[in-house]
Design an enzyme around this catalytic site. Structure first.
Site, PDB file in Angstrom:
ATOM      1  CB  SER A 163      -0.914  -0.048   1.145  1.00 37.87           C
ATOM      2  OG  SER A 163      -2.125   0.769   0.957  1.00 37.87           O
ATOM      3  CG  ASP A 246      -6.409  -4.054  -3.718  1.00 37.20           C
ATOM      4  OD1 ASP A 246      -6.541  -3.513  -2.770  1.00 37.20           O
ATOM      5  OD2 ASP A 246      -5.323  -5.096  -3.940  1.00 37.20           O
ATOM      6  CG  HIS A 278      -5.462  -3.021   0.710  1.00 30.78           C
ATOM      7  ND1 HIS A 278      -4.877  -2.525  -0.810  1.00 30.78           N
ATOM      8  CD2 HIS A 278      -4.902  -2.384   1.358  1.00 30.78           C
ATOM      9  CE1 HIS A 278      -3.941  -1.555  -0.311  1.00 30.78           C
ATOM     10  NE2 HIS A 278      -4.071  -1.446   1.145  1.00 30.78           N
TER      11      HIS A 278
END
Length: 302
Positions: A163, A246, A278
């Site tokens: 991320s 995602d 995610h």
């Protein structure tokens, strides 16, 4: 600031979105299918804390090693049981939108990687609002240089981020190592569900802490710059990874960054991980048989 104030309509998908839709697109916990948002975040944190506790209890390690003078400039190094002169080093930069997360709850992959002879380094950096994005990029750059200087006979340095951490790792593709007095032996990058063009972040609630200007966002967007940069080592691999669950914007960010890498001279590949959101991408790195764990090991020991 209104989204419609920037760019021309139709340039990129996010500029046509309402503020609410854009906020949702950049809120990863809203897109999981197994757990509700709060539970997904809580589970992610619990798995990271437990993995770190286990790693510190069972692996040889050097904890809270300073790579700079700042209070937050520390890293943890976990070693394989078998002593070796030269080891591959895997550096991990945690996520948390540059404003949460900690090395002290991010040792997800230590057990399966050290078991196969890889030293794992979990890096801390000053998150917002204490640290600016420019400072974080500088800290991560210095952490990589530190590992190279401390272990000059390494068998390759592999950078991995999740991320926001994937963004910081990707910024190392642009780093000017000359001013750090060392060229790291970079052999691979694993960029998991990253954000590589930061302009959309300016128009979400994440920017309350970050306080990015357009100039800040453009300066720190590897998507805008990486095609013009020559790889120091043309054999260095860059794997861009995204989870099936995602958000569409995270998919777009990863796919477009992969395409931009390919336009340059980078040895890039792209992987969408089936049936993962995610957070599961990182959580599952605690497992030796996980598909991404195996990809990482094959890349290191190819």
């Amino acid at each position: 600031m209104a989204i419609s104030d920037v760019g021309l309509p139709g340039e990129v998908p996010w500029k046509k979105m309402s503020a609410e839709e854009l906020e949702s697109q950049y809120c990863p916990s809203q897109w999981g299918v197994r757990l509700r948002a709060e539970e997904a975040l809580r589970t992610y944190s619990q798995i990271g804390i437990e993995a770190t506790r286990r790693a510190r209890a069972t692996r040889k390690s050097l904890l809270h090693v300073p790579y700079g003078d700042g209070e937050g400039e520390k890293l943890d190094i976990y070693f394989p049981d078998e002593a070796a002169e030269a080891l591959p080093f895997f550096l991990f930069f945690h996520g948390g939108y540059w404003q949460s997360g900690s090395k002290d709850e991010s040792a997800f992959m230590v057990d399966p990687l050290t078991a196969q002879g890889v030293a794992v380094v979990i890096v801390a950096y000053d998150i917002a609002p204490k640290g600016t994005l420019d400072q974080m990029v500088d800290q991560v750059t210095r952490s990589v240089a530190f590992v190279q200087k401390r272990y000059p006979s390494n068998e390759g340095i592999y950078l991995c981020g999740h991320s926001a951490g994937a963004h910081l790792a990707a910024m190392m593709l642009l780093a000017n190592w000359t001013k750090h007095g060392v060229t790291p032996n970079l052999k691979g990058f694993f960029l998991m569900s990253g954000v590589f063009d930061l302009e959309p972040i300016m128009y979400t609630s994440q920017n309350v802490a970050l306080q990015l200007t357009l100039e800040d966002a453009q300066r720190n967007s590897p998507q805008l710059k990486v095609a013009q940069v020559q790889p120091v080592d043309p054999t260095c691999r860059v794997l861009v990874v995204v989870g099936q669950f995602d958000s569409p914007e995270f998919h777009r960010q990863s796919w477009e960054f992969y395409q931009t890498l390919c336009q340059g001279e980078w040895k890039a590949s792209f992987e969408q991980l089936h049936d993962m959101d995610h957070f599961e991408i990182v959580e599952n790195l605690t497992q030796k048989d996980n598909v991404l764990t195996q990809i990482i090991l094959k890349t290191i020991f190819q």
